[in-house]
Write an enzyme that holds these catalytic residues in place. Structure first.
Site, PDB file in Angstrom:
ATOM      1  N   ASP A   1      22.526 -18.548 -23.837  1.00 15.48           N
ATOM      2  CA  ASP A   1      22.303 -17.953 -22.516  1.00 15.48           C
ATOM      3  C   ASP A   1      23.370 -18.382 -21.516  1.00 15.48           C
ATOM      4  O   ASP A   1      23.405 -17.893 -20.400  1.00 15.48           O
ATOM      5  CB  ASP A   1      20.909 -18.342 -22.003  1.00 15.48           C
ATOM      6  CG  ASP A   1      20.491 -17.567 -20.757  1.00 15.48           C
ATOM      7  OD1 ASP A   1      20.795 -16.360 -20.686  1.00 15.48           O
ATOM      8  OD2 ASP A   1      19.871 -18.155 -19.854  1.00 15.48           O
TER       9      ASP A   1
ATOM     10  N   SER B   1      19.082 -12.794 -15.695  1.00 16.08           N
ATOM     11  CA  SER B   1      18.830 -12.288 -17.043  1.00 16.08           C
ATOM     12  C   SER B   1      17.497 -11.552 -17.069  1.00 16.08           C
ATOM     13  O   SER B   1      16.511 -12.009 -16.490  1.00 16.08           O
ATOM     14  CB  SER B   1      18.801 -13.445 -18.047  1.00 16.08           C
ATOM     15  OG  SER B   1      20.034 -14.129 -18.057  1.00 16.08           O
TER      16      SER B   1
ATOM     17  N   GLN C   1      21.989  -9.301 -24.638  1.00 14.95           N
ATOM     18  CA  GLN C   1      21.281  -9.602 -23.399  1.00 14.95           C
ATOM     19  C   GLN C   1      21.582  -8.532 -22.363  1.00 14.95           C
ATOM     20  O   GLN C   1      22.718  -8.054 -22.260  1.00 14.95           O
ATOM     21  CB  GLN C   1      21.701 -10.975 -22.846  1.00 14.95           C
ATOM     22  CG  GLN C   1      20.931 -11.401 -21.608  1.00 14.95           C
ATOM     23  CD  GLN C   1      21.451 -12.725 -21.042  1.00 14.95           C
ATOM     24  OE1 GLN C   1      22.428 -12.734 -20.299  1.00 14.95           O
ATOM     25  NE2 GLN C   1      20.807 -13.829 -21.408  1.00 14.95           N
TER      26      GLN C   1
END
Length: 286
Positions: A205, A229, A279
């Site tokens: 991430d 996110s 993502q």
């Protein structure tokens, strides 16, 4: 706040409250909100604790609400299915009685089958690259900023990161939506395969959403932008170890509708593709 590898390993040591209920501590890593990678990694550990003898091969997560880094997180595991070779788990992370994160993971028995790999990374050797803190310190040496802000930008991290391309954190220039880094745990991580998967989930991430920002010359630090996110998907293709160098090759093929889409491939030093990541994140004028 500085975060050493020992701090991160402590965050992954969840407290069992019941057979399918775990508590994870939080840490102020990037500000008052919980870093998304922390929740992904803790949810993976919670799910895996209910699946003996099988290894995660994929996970998908949705960020529902900002988490508070000052409070612990409850992880409720739902045992969706245990088949002959696959197990599926759902995990809901909660704070103050409200869900902040929804997660699903699939686990698989090790078995043989047809194998191929088309991707290659062609990356420069990590030994010739400077680490992220050294690069950032060079850019900041003549910047008139507060010492607290400088310390925040230069904080220690549990994973050593060596970027292929040097970028000024405060003076971004428009660039192709490509980000490449070498990374490895900043210390000994032991031999538990789950911990190494959780460490990769944590660091996957890091910087990924920033790839979609590169063509626009903006960063997470821009006060007129809201960046967050929205979801995160990770596939484990091969066993992974974070105590040796991994190459994280990221790109953003599209941003539209106030959302940026990012994907990444993770290779070990032998050139084997060990994981893939996708993502989508929010990119909105505040």
């Amino acid at each position: 706040m500085d975060t050493d590898l020992s701090d991160l390993l402590a965050l992954l040591d969840l407290t069992p409250l019941d057979d399918d209920l775990f508590q994870g501590e939080s840490r102020n890593i990037v500000g008052p909100r919980i870093f998304g990678g922390q929740v992904i990694a803790q949810a993976l550990v919670a799910a895996a604790r209910t699946v003996p003898a099988r290894t995660a091969h994929s996970l998908q997560a949705y960020f529902l609400r900002p988490g508070d880094a000052r409070e612990p997180v409850l992880y409720r595991v739902e045992r969706i299915r245990d088949g002959g070779t696959f197990s599926t788990r759902r995990v809901v992370a909660e704070q103050r009685g409200r869900p902040i994160f929804d997660f699903a993971a699939s686990f698989h028995n090790a078995e043989d089958g047809p194998a191929h790999q088309t991707a290659e990374h062609g990356a420069p050797d990590p030994d010739g690259l400077a680490d992220e803190q050294t690069v950032t310190a060079e850019f900041l040496k003549d910047e008139d900023i507060s010492e607290n802000f400088r310390a925040a930008l230069l904080r220690r991290k549990p994973v050593e990161i060596r970027p292929v391309t040097r970028r000024h954190p405060l003076r971004p220039e428009k660039a192709e939506p490509i980000r490449q880094v070498w990374l490895r745990a900043a210390g000994e991580a032991g031999d538990d395969p789950l911990i190494h998967q959780a460490l990769l989930a944590y660091v996957s991430d890091h910087s990924l959403m920033g790839t979609a920002l590169l063509p626009h010359g903006i960063t997470f630090l821009d006060r007129d932008m809201q960046v967050a996110s929205l979801d995160h998907t990770l596939w484990f293709h091969r066993p992974v170890r974070l105590d040796d160098w991994l190459f994280y090759d990221m790109e953003s093929p599209i941003a539209t509708g106030a959302r940026g889409f990012n994907r990444g491939q993770v290779f070990n030093r032998a050139g084997e593709l060990v994981a893939s990541v996708c993502q989508e994140g929010l990119m909105r004028k505040a």
